[in-house]
Design a protein around this motif. Structure first.
Motif, PDB file in Angstrom:
ATOM      1  N   ILE A 270       0.823  -1.204   0.000  1.00 14.24           N
ATOM      2  CA  ILE A 270       0.000   0.000   0.000  1.00 14.24           C
ATOM      3  C   ILE A 270       0.864   1.265   0.000  1.00 14.24           C
ATOM      4  O   ILE A 270       1.992   1.252   0.497  1.00 14.24           O
ATOM      5  N   TRP A 420       0.426  -1.628  16.969  1.00 16.75           N
ATOM      6  CA  TRP A 420       1.127  -1.259  18.201  1.00 16.75           C
ATOM      7  C   TRP A 420       1.724   0.141  18.096  1.00 16.75           C
ATOM      8  O   TRP A 420       1.253   1.074  18.737  1.00 16.75           O
ATOM      9  N   HIS A 421       2.722   0.302  17.280  1.00 23.62           N
ATOM     10  CA  HIS A 421       3.337   1.630  17.196  1.00 23.62           C
ATOM     11  C   HIS A 421       2.319   2.607  16.613  1.00 23.62           C
ATOM     12  O   HIS A 421       1.594   2.272  15.683  1.00 23.62           O
ATOM     13  N   LYS A 802      10.963  -0.880  13.010  1.00 25.89           N
ATOM     14  CA  LYS A 802      11.969  -1.394  13.937  1.00 25.89           C
ATOM     15  C   LYS A 802      12.714  -2.603  13.360  1.00 25.89           C
ATOM     16  O   LYS A 802      12.195  -3.322  12.517  1.00 25.89           O
ATOM     17  N   SER A 807      16.082  -2.743  20.069  1.00 24.62           N
ATOM     18  CA  SER A 807      14.896  -2.168  20.677  1.00 24.62           C
ATOM     19  C   SER A 807      14.953  -0.660  20.489  1.00 24.62           C
ATOM     20  O   SER A 807      15.937  -0.031  20.879  1.00 24.62           O
ATOM     21  N   PHE A 877      12.572   3.656   2.949  1.00 27.51           N
ATOM     22  CA  PHE A 877      12.386   3.019   4.251  1.00 27.51           C
ATOM     23  C   PHE A 877      13.706   3.006   5.007  1.00 27.51           C
ATOM     24  O   PHE A 877      14.774   2.781   4.441  1.00 27.51           O
ATOM     25  N   GLN A 917       5.908  10.739   9.853  1.00 26.72           N
ATOM     26  CA  GLN A 917       6.114  10.395   8.444  1.00 26.72           C
ATOM     27  C   GLN A 917       5.370  11.377   7.530  1.00 26.72           C
ATOM     28  O   GLN A 917       5.266  11.134   6.335  1.00 26.72           O
TER      29      GLN A 917
HETATM   30  N1  LIG Z   1      12.564  -5.615  17.439  1.00 25.16           N
HETATM   31  C1  LIG Z   1      11.767  -4.868  18.195  1.00 25.16           C
HETATM   32  N2  LIG Z   1      10.522  -5.293  18.490  1.00 25.16           N
HETATM   33  C2  LIG Z   1       9.722  -4.543  19.258  1.00 25.16           C
HETATM   34  C3  LIG Z   1      10.171  -3.324  19.802  1.00 25.16           C
HETATM   35  C4  LIG Z   1      11.482  -2.927  19.492  1.00 25.16           C
HETATM   36  O1  LIG Z   1      11.948  -1.875  19.911  1.00 25.16           O
HETATM   37  N3  LIG Z   1      12.263  -3.713  18.695  1.00 25.16           N
HETATM   38  N4  LIG Z   1       9.348  -2.535  20.535  1.00 25.16           N
HETATM   39  C5  LIG Z   1       7.976  -2.939  20.874  1.00 25.16           C
HETATM   40  C6  LIG Z   1       7.151  -1.690  20.859  1.00 25.16           C
HETATM   41  S1  LIG Z   1       7.196  -0.624  22.177  1.00 25.16           S
HETATM   42  C7  LIG Z   1       6.379  -1.342  19.808  1.00 25.16           C
HETATM   43  S2  LIG Z   1       5.577   0.157  19.778  1.00 25.16           S
HETATM   44  C8  LIG Z   1       6.180  -2.292  18.716  1.00 25.16           C
HETATM   45  C9  LIG Z   1       6.119  -1.606  17.356  1.00 25.16           C
HETATM   46  O2  LIG Z   1       5.783  -2.539  16.427  1.00 25.16           O
HETATM   47  P1  LIG Z   1       5.093  -2.103  15.039  1.00 25.16           P
HETATM   48  O3  LIG Z   1       3.926  -1.281  15.322  1.00 25.16           O
HETATM   49  O4  LIG Z   1       4.880  -3.340  14.282  1.00 25.16           O
HETATM   50  O5  LIG Z   1       6.158  -1.091  14.459  1.00 25.16           O
HETATM   51  P2  LIG Z   1       7.288  -1.048  13.336  1.00 25.16           P
HETATM   52  O6  LIG Z   1       8.001  -2.314  13.200  1.00 25.16           O
HETATM   53  O7  LIG Z   1       8.080   0.143  13.629  1.00 25.16           O
HETATM   54  O8  LIG Z   1       6.481  -0.743  11.980  1.00 25.16           O
HETATM   55  C10 LIG Z   1       5.616  -1.652  11.401  1.00 25.16           C
HETATM   56  C11 LIG Z   1       5.599  -1.596   9.916  1.00 25.16           C
HETATM   57  O9  LIG Z   1       4.948  -0.419   9.460  1.00 25.16           O
HETATM   58  C12 LIG Z   1       5.358  -0.202   8.140  1.00 25.16           C
HETATM   59  N5  LIG Z   1       4.861   1.090   7.694  1.00 25.16           N
HETATM   60  C13 LIG Z   1       5.410   2.296   7.802  1.00 25.16           C
HETATM   61  N6  LIG Z   1       4.572   3.236   7.291  1.00 25.16           N
HETATM   62  C14 LIG Z   1       3.469   2.586   6.872  1.00 25.16           C
HETATM   63  C15 LIG Z   1       2.255   2.984   6.267  1.00 25.16           C
HETATM   64  O10 LIG Z   1       2.009   4.142   6.031  1.00 25.16           O
HETATM   65  N7  LIG Z   1       1.346   2.020   5.982  1.00 25.16           N
HETATM   66  C16 LIG Z   1       1.572   0.703   6.250  1.00 25.16           C
HETATM   67  N8  LIG Z   1       0.639  -0.175   5.965  1.00 25.16           N
HETATM   68  N9  LIG Z   1       2.730   0.299   6.781  1.00 25.16           N
HETATM   69  C17 LIG Z   1       3.644   1.231   7.109  1.00 25.16           C
HETATM   70  C18 LIG Z   1       6.823  -0.398   8.206  1.00 25.16           C
HETATM   71  O11 LIG Z   1       7.318  -0.735   6.943  1.00 25.16           O
HETATM   72  C19 LIG Z   1       6.944  -1.540   9.225  1.00 25.16           C
HETATM   73  O12 LIG Z   1       7.182  -2.755   8.580  1.00 25.16           O
HETATM   74  O13 LIG Z   1       7.227  -3.258  18.639  1.00 25.16           O
HETATM   75  C20 LIG Z   1       7.453  -3.948  19.857  1.00 25.16           C
HETATM   76  N10 LIG Z   1       8.450  -4.943  19.508  1.00 25.16           N
END
Ligand SMILES: Nc1nc2c(c(=O)[nH]1)N[C@H]1C(S)=C(S)[C@@H](COP(=O)(O)OP(=O)(O)OC[C@H]3O[C@@H](n4cnc5c(=O)[nH]c(N)nc54)[C@H](O)[C@@H]3O)O[C@H]1N2
Ligand SMILES: Nc1nc2c(c(=O)[nH]1)N[C@H]1C(S)=C(S)[C@@H](COP(=O)(O)OP(=O)(O)OC[C@H]3O[C@@H](n4cnc5c(=O)[nH]c(N)nc54)[C@H](O)[C@@H]3O)O[C@H]1N2
Ligand code: SF4
Ligand code: SF4
Ligand code: SF4
Ligand code: SF4
Ligand code: SF4
Ligand SMILES: [Mo]
Lengths: 926, 199, 318
Positions: A270, A420-421, A802, A807, A877, A917
């Motif tokens: 997307i 989550w994020h 991430k 982390s 990215f 972003q």
């Molecule tokens: N390895 C690792 N794992 C973690 C953490 C960590 O620090 N490291 N922290 C934990 C915490 S606190 C959190 S908040 C979570 C975060 O976990 P997630 O919310 O899954 O966050 P991210 O991996 O940052 O991003 C997820 C995906 O969003 C995509 N993305 C970016 N912009 C867009 C968009 O506009 N549309 C769509 N559809 N996709 C988009 C990116 O390509 C990425 O693959 O992870 C948890 N797990």
């Protein structure tokens, strides 16, 4: 890497070095002899012990066990593993968790207190080692000399501080008159994003409340998920893998082929920032086609509630004069009133059985005003948000959107992961809210194969209902027994209300927001625990009652704002500002924020800690208790957080009396008993005696609460690492929300009509973000341009995510094992992803150095290109984990690009979530 | 009898590297030299819209007909009765022939420099002298915990470990059904690590 | 799964080509000089040069290997004769025995002549050793069992030369190596380079002291060997072109590089072949052409091995 002959002959490789080293290694066996002796000598040093603890590398909070070898001073942690008794992470751990042992032995650790060298500036990073006594007296004399007032202090905490020390941190703030807390997860994930979900479900817990039951799902839809699932949140990943093995179909919306998307049956590539358009179209189709669980939404949501337009055109709930919501009963054909707070709509206020209509006739009116149901209003709101309309902006064919709507609604046990994020775009709250609505439409809330509430959270809500039925406002101390939106509301009230403290200072973030609104600008409605206004407060630009409300001192614990907030220069300048009198920082490793401190206080690492209390088991579906047991004694001269807060209380307030009282009142830590234990441990010379005292009393009070002996509780936790109170199936059977128990929204039902946003409007919220119904909200990456409009050849949408091995932007990029993996996957992890079609035009190849410029703010950063077809051609990215600037982190210094060198300080108006972003990036080869 | 084997399910491997981390800490491998007993590759396959991202964990295949063992001049490389191919450290010259013979790039040198660094790094080092090194199927763990470190931590249940002599073992069934297949079987090495393809 | 990576190993690099080159050539030098000595003519000078220079080559060659061993103390396991009993399936175990025994045989075979050679006796250390009674006694015994020593040298010499190829052949993952032509190619090359080396020796160091007919014979044999090598090399080219992607990549790499084309095929085989043809059947005479051709053959021999190592392509499905 292959060796190529022509190169080799030129370098004559391996000759000299190979020979030289080989010569030296001849001597080695002499060492062997002495080692052999050593082995004979300390045979009993090889004794193994298993110690249970909790991982500290992310807020997934995995239960772990440490294998420790040796005795006394030689005790050494040799291996960490997932605790096999845990139903949360099922004996598994991710790479970060596995590598955790290396944090303890990281040679770059902060080993003693340190004080900034006299005459040097903050940011230069010149420190001298000090004793704790010196450190305390430095802080004390500084705060006296500068006459720092309680409200001039700001506390900054990361998720560690929230999860493990919230029960100390909040009483600390309130007892010492400190209204200002900045918590790093808030503007990034907990508030920004989750609040949207929570407006529907009434949830809200510190660090996640929903763990979808992927195990039993047969269709899984991911929206911008990656680190939260496959890269890695172990508790979610193990469930996801199980579901997938059992045959669940998986669809992932992501702008790139993330680890999680790579495991999907279908990756929907997307366009960035347009997920909301996609999901609103899905909702539109589902509502039009009748693809929803009609019984569920009729009975457990506010979709059948009647609404009308207010004078200003805003939707509002129709109520009877007593304020009860109204519905049309299909059986009687009458408009009837429902109880204001209930888990269901099957009985009217009089207790009569009814069947609320989802759709009412066009001419229905109440008290002369035309009304319709929330269901109809919502349908109307998105009438023309069709797949065809969405396909333009998302770049996804309408048939695909329609098909996903059909698959999702017909799967039987579908899950759309809550996400989550947060952050990224102002529309993230609306996006997460829509996700919650879609999950509600299929009835997949708190049931097998759907979203399931965390047991700890459910437990608190159950007790809260019980207390309410007994006429009490709260079941017990605020911090330990309250949850969900009611808890947040209490916290917001405390921080925003000038009357909370005798000194009449609410948090500067609220004062600043009001000031902005007064000046006709967009003020944030709920800037709770956010950093918005801090800079202005430091600069003396926040006025309260005609006087500058200054921020002059900061206490940072387990947070790294220089790397985690946007932009990096903001916090550097805040801390280096001339008005800033004192910066105290607690950490285990020299983060990028450390050079800006005046005093650095070293924490023991998590494996060296017994924690001061017992904790719930995070998002686990089972109700359980956990805690940490120290694997080894602290290696260095460190102090635990509660002891630091106790000492800081004495410095700020001149006494810790109030702190003790508030601990008792808010967190249920008995003041008298704890103090007695504290005095005893202090006299015995125990390290961190206050923490130890709190642990003692916590064990006693918890044992009492759950009616077991203290010994049994202790032994079970010590030996198993987890104490189960109740299992998921029993809990779901009796207390599923909202099937059996009201959710903590205003109405007790799952809310499509967002009363939370209605409330936020009263706090000053204006605009699409506060819409009481769901709708689209275009991302504004460029002024007056749609996301679908063509980009310039060197222009891209910015996306980040991430890395599985790091982390956040944390210090654990310095972990030797993780750093080695990052080196092995250097291009992928530390490069800037660019699509080959775009790279070709710009003549950029993998490995080329490039410069990135934010076209909105002008911020610049450099990095290395990684050309890959695994992303949307419109986007760049970047992994958000790198860019360490502190040379003291020797393994990760200088690697990769810091996202916060490119992201400006621009927040959305609900909770000050970062619009991280919402801009474009232009790139050039350098 | 026991005949150990591993099945790796590519459909649920997320390339998280937890196995790499677990293995390196369990077996104290010289990660500073980018030497691991197991690596998880992250590869782009295909192009245009057919693009996929494949995570491929690899390790020693504990071949039933191991060329590494045939070439080994000192007999340091041997096969246990349970089918595990091991290196007897003291006997190994570190000539490298086995590394050359291995079609799976499973072996790397653990040098005396690595021993020095390793002592600083891991505290007490299991290894006393340099040798060629490779995955041991965590032979030392098998009696105690029953499964290798990488398998135990695998967050995707992608790594499964079992005994091919037990017909009811899920691993045996995956192998017998042909769902899980070895890598480069045409070389005649008869590997005991099998892969389930992505779907 | 499809192959995603093609790569060359990092373990045995240029230094290993040196080992293969010097080991194979040294062993062949010993074998050839012994054969000459036993069945053609008792040329003492030639046998001393052959035995000693052969040993020197093998010392340097296997020294390379030794220096690259991770654990030098474990060498014990392969130098003791028990090694081959323990690992009869390992070519290296056999090769190690060959290399050990050929060196012993070579030194002993030459010893009776060495103890008589005034120039050697005049050297420091060496001279003193050669004058030791025990050495003289050993030389006496050696003289008595000369034919046995000779055959030990010849068998182990051929064995060593063949082994340098068998070794590569035992690595199944590499198409270029894993075929029976490799030992033949390496044996032919070993003997061709041995001839070249002995020709250089005979044309320069001991020119007047060795019979012309031996030189002529060597030249003719070398012609045959080079021709054979050319045939094998071109059949290799054909072999690698189809059958496996790895083999194809090897071919691509070899035939696409100037070093292989010019350094080995042209100047290591074709040019010396032409030059030697012209010397044997044509108009060229004098030392220079044949010495030059021999030097080219030597260089070619090394290039062959170095390129063979570099072009040993592994194909991995990751
Ligand atoms: N390895 C690792 N794992 C973690 C953490 C960590 O620090 N490291 N922290 C934990 C915490 S606190 C959190 S908040 C979570 C975060 O976990 P997630 O919310 O899954 O966050 P991210 O991996 O940052 O991003 C997820 C995906 O969003 C995509 N993305 C970016 N912009 C867009 C968009 O506009 N549309 C769509 N559809 N996709 C988009 C990116 O390509 C990425 O693959 O992870 C948890 N797990
Ligand atoms: N650049 C960047 N910024 C981000 C993110 C990102 O991915 N990249 N992610 C965002 C998200 S979603 C979140 S939730 C937040 C999380 O932000 P935080 O919760 O602040 O994250 P951490 O990096 O875990 O912790 C910060 C600091 O705590 C220290 N620390 C670790 N263990 C201990 C300990 O035991 N005691 C003490 N006192 N300190 C310790 C670390 O060394 C580090 O300096 O970050 C947000 N900001
Ligand atoms: S997911 Fe990984 S880093 Fe997070 S708590 Fe679990 S093991 Fe630790
Ligand atoms: S994979 Fe390689 S090292 Fe392992 S047994 Fe097979 S040949 Fe030997
Ligand atoms: S390196 Fe060791 S194990 Fe490998 S072949 Fe040589 S002696 Fe055998
Ligand atoms: S089986 Fe053990 S040694 Fe082999 S890769 Fe897994 S953890 Fe490493
Ligand atoms: S731990 Fe499992 S899922 Fe993660 S990379 Fe290794 S094999 Fe794949
Ligand atoms: Mo987060």
């Amino acid at each position: 890497m292959a060796w190529h002959y022509p190169k080799l002959t030129r370098r004559g490789f391996m000759w000299a070095t190979g020979g030289g080293l080989a010569g030296l290694s001849l001597l080695k066996p002499l060492d062997l002899v002495s080692e052999a002796w050593a082995t004979v000598k300390d045979k009993d040093q090889n004794q193994e012990e298993v110690v249970h603890s909790i991982c500290n590398f992310c807020s997934s909070l995995c239960n772990i066990k440490a294998t420790v070898v040796g005795k006394g001073k030689d005790r050494r942690i040799v291996k960490l593993d997932g605790n096999p008794n845990s139903t949360l992470n099922r004996g598994k751990m991710c790479a970060r968790g596995q590598a955790g042992v290396r944090q303890v032995y990281d040679v770059d650790r902060i080993k003693t207190p340190m004080i900034r060298v006299e005459g040097s500036k903050r940011g230069e990073g010149k420190f001298r080692t000090a004793t704790w006594a010196e450190a305390w007296s430095y802080i004390e004399s500084k705060s006296k000399a500068a006459k720092i007032q309680p409200w001039e202090w700001t506390m900054v905490g990361g998720w560690t501080s929230c999860v493990f020390y919230m029960n100390w941190a909040v009483p600390f703030a309130l007892s010492n008159g400190v209204p200002n807390i900045v918590a790093s997860p808030m503007q990034h994930c907990v508030a920004s994003g989750h609040l949207g979900t929570d407006s529907v479900t009434g949830n809200f817990n510190i660090h996640d409340e929903v763990l979808p039951d992927f195990d039993n799902a047969n269709y899984i839809l991911f929206i911008a998920n990656n680190a939260s699932i496959g890269a890695v949140s172990t508790s979610r990943m193990v469930r996801f893998a199980t579901g997938r093995k059992r045959g669940a179909r998986v669809v992932a919306l992501d702008t790139r082929l993330s680890e999680t998307a790579a495991k999907a049956d279908e990756w929907i590539r997307i366009r960035p920032g347009t997920d909301l358009d996609f999901l609103i179209a899905v909702m539109q189709v589902m509502m039009e086609e009748g693809w929803y669980d009609a019984d569920f939404i009729r009975n457990h949501t506010n979709l059948p509630f009647l609404v009308q337009r207010a004078a200003d055109g805003q939707w509002q709930l129709s109520t009877d004069p007593a304020g009860h919501p109204l519905v049309l009963d299909e059986m009687s054909g009458e408009v009837v009133a429902l109880p204001s707070y209930s888990n269901q709509n099957a009985l009217d206020v009089g207790g009569r059985k009814i069947k609320p209509a989802l759709t009412v006739a066009e001419n229905l009116a109440v008290a002369g005003k035309p009304v319709m149901t929330v269901f109809q209003a919502q349908k109307l709101e998105i009438k023309d948000k069709t797949p065809e309309a969405a396909s333009k902006v998302t770049g996804i064919p309408a048939e695909v959107i329609r098909r996903i709507a059909e698959e999702f609604s017909h799967a039987g046990r579908p899950i759309i992961d809550p996400g989550w994020h947060g952050a990224r775009y102002a529309n993230i709250n609306m996006l997460r809210r829509t996700q919650a609505m879609l999950q509600t439409l299929v009835g997949g809330i708190d049931r097998k194969g759907g979203w399931i509430m965390a047991a700890e959270y459910r437990h608190k809500i159950t007790n809260w209902h019980k207390a309410k039925s007994e006429g009490k406002a709260m079941p017990g101390p605020l911090m330990t027994t309250m949850a969900g939106v009611p808890f947040v509301a209490e916290l917001i009230k405390a921080l925003s209300n000038p009357d909370t403290f005798p000194h009449k200072h609410p948090a500067w973030s609220f004062v600043f927001a009001a000031q902005e609104r007064a000046a006709g600008r967009e003020g944030v409605a709920v800037p709770a625990l956010a950093d918005t206004g801090l800079r202005e407060a430091v600069e003396g630009k926040v006025m309260l009652n005609g006087e500058p409300y200054l921020a002059r001192a900061i206490l940072i614990n387990a947070a790294n704002p220089v790397r985690h907030y946007y932009p990096d220069s903001n916090w550097k300048e805040i801390m280096a500002h001339k008005n800033m009198e004192l910066v105290v920082l607690v950490d285990v490793l020299p983060s990028d924020t450390v050079p800006y401190a005046d005093v650095i206080l070293p924490n023991p690492t998590y494996l060296e800690r017994d924690e001061p209390t017992l904790y719930g088991n995070g998002v686990n579906h089972d109700l359980a208790l956990v805690t940490r047991f120290r694997a080894i004694d602290p290696l260095y001269d460190t102090l635990e957080t509660p002891d630091i807060l106790l000492k800081m209380s004495q410095i700020i307030s001149g006494s810790d009396e109030n702190f003790h009282k508030m601990l008792e009142g808010l967190s249920g830590i008995p003041a008298a008993a704890t103090r007695t234990a504290f005095e005893k441990y202090k006299a015995e010379g125990v390290n961190s005696p206050f923490s130890r005292a709190c642990r003692d009393t916590s064990f006693s009070s918890t044992a009492e609460r759950i009616h077991v002996s203290r010994d049994k509780l202790y032994t079970e936790l010590k030996e198993q690492g987890i104490y189960f109170e109740e299992r998921r199936d029993e809990l779901l059977h009796a207390h599923s929300m909202p099937r059996h128990m009201a959710v903590p929204t205003t109405s007790g039902r799952l809310e499509f009509f967002g009363t939370l946003f209605q409330w936020l409007q009263t706090m000053g919220g204006k605009g699409a973000s506060f819409n009481v119904l769901a709708s689209t909200m275009p991302a504004q990456c460029r002024e007056n341009k749609s996301m679908a409009d063509a980009l310039e050849p060197n222009e891209f949408y910015f996306t980040y995510g991430k890395t599985p091995t790091v982390s956040y932007g944390s210090t654990n990029s310095n972990n030797p094992v993780l750093a080695a993996i990052n080196r092995f996957k250097k291009d992928i992890y530390t490069g800037i992803w660019i699509h080959p079609d775009r790279a070709k035009v710009l003549k950029i190849k993998t490995g080329d150095p490039i410069r990135l410029t934010n076209s909105r703010s002008g911020q610049q950063a450099t990095g290395t290109a990684y050309v890959t077809a695994q992303l949307h051609p419109d986007s760049l990215f970047l992994h958000s984990s790198f860019g360490v600037e502190n040379k003291a982190l020797r393994l990760s210094y200088g690697i990769g690009t810091a996202t916060n060198k490119l992201i400006p300080n621009w927040v959305e108006p609900v909770v000050a979530g970062f619009r991280s972003q919402e801009f474009t990036i232009k790139i050039e080869k350098i | 009898m026991t005949h150990y084997a591993m099945v790796i399910d590519l459909a649920t491997c997320v390339g998280c590297n937890a196995c790499m981390a677990a293995c390196s800490l369990e077996n104290q491998t010289p990660v500073w030299a980018d030497h691991w007993r197991t690596k998880v590759h992250d590869r782009e396959v295909g192009d245009g819209h057919g693009i996929t991202r494949r995570f491929i964990p690899r390790l020693c295949n504990h071949c039933d007909n191991p060329p590494c063992m045939t070439v080994c001049p000192s007999g340091a490389t041997y096969k246990t009765k349970e089918g595990v191919v091991l290196v007897e450290v003291e006997r190994c010259l570190g000539c490298g022939a086995c590394a050359m013979a291995c079609p799976y790039d499973a072996r790397y040198p653990a040098t005396s420099d690595d021993i020095d660094t390793g002592k600083e790094y891991y505290g007490k080092l299991q290894r006393k002298s340099p040798s060629m090194d490779k995955c041991s199927f965590c032979y030392h763990r098998l009696l105690k915990e029953g499964e290798p470190a990488c398998v135990q931590t695998c967050v995707g249940y992608a790594r499964m470990f079992g005994d091919l002599d037990q017909p009811n073992d899920p691993v045996t069934q995956l192998v017998r059904s042909g769902k899980a297949r070895p890598l480069m079987a045409h070389l005649g090495t008869r590997p005991n690590v099998y892969y389930i393809p992505e779907r | 799964m499809d192959i995603l990576t093609f790569t060359t190993q990092q373990h045995w690099t240029t230094w290993f080509a040196v080992y293969l080159f010097l080991g194979g050539m040294g062993a062949a030098v010993v074998a050839v000089s012994f054969l000459t000595h036993m069945y053609l003519r008792e040329e003492k000078e030639l046998v001393m040069w052959g035995a000693l220079s052969g040993v020197a080559m093998m010392v340097v060659g296997s020294g390379m290997l030794f220096l690259h061993l991770l654990n030098k103390w474990a060498i014990f396991y392969i130098v003791s004769p028990y090694g081959v009993f323990h690992k009869p399936d390992s070519w290296i175990a056999w090769g190690s025995q060959f290399i050990v025994w050929i060196q012993i045989a070579a030194v002993l075979y030459a010893l009776p002549y060495m103890v008589e050679k005034p120039r050697l006796l005049g050297w420091p250390v060496v001279g003193n050793v050669l004058k030791m009674p025990i050495v003289l006694q050993v030389a006496g015994v050696a003289k008595k069992i000369h034919p046995i020593l000779g055959w030990v040298g010849i068998v182990t010499g051929i064995g060593t030369a063949v082994y340098t190829g068998l070794l590569l052949q035992s690595f199944p993952a590499v198409t270029l190596w894993h075929n029976p032509a490799v030992p033949i190619l390496f044996t032919v090359s070993a003997f061709s380079t041995a001839m070249a080396w002995l020709l250089i020796v005979m044309y320069t160091f001991i020119y007047h002291r060795v019979d012309h007919s031996i030189r002529a014979l060597y030249e003719r044999i070398d012609l045959g060997l080079i021709t054979a090598e050319l045939i094998i090399v071109f059949s290799f080219f054909n072999f690698t072109l189809s059958g496996s992607e790895g083999g194809y990549r090897s071919a691509e790499m070899l035939w696409g590089s100037n070093g292989w084309l010019f350094g080995f095929v042209l100047f290591g085989l074709i040019v010396p072949l032409a030059m030697e043809l012209k010397c044997v059947f044509g108009s060229w005479s004098g030392k220079a052409p044949i010495v030059t051709a021999s030097l080219l053959v030597l260089n070619g021999g090394f290039q062959l091995r170095a390129y063979f190592m570099a072009a040993g392509i592994y194909a991995y499905p990751w």
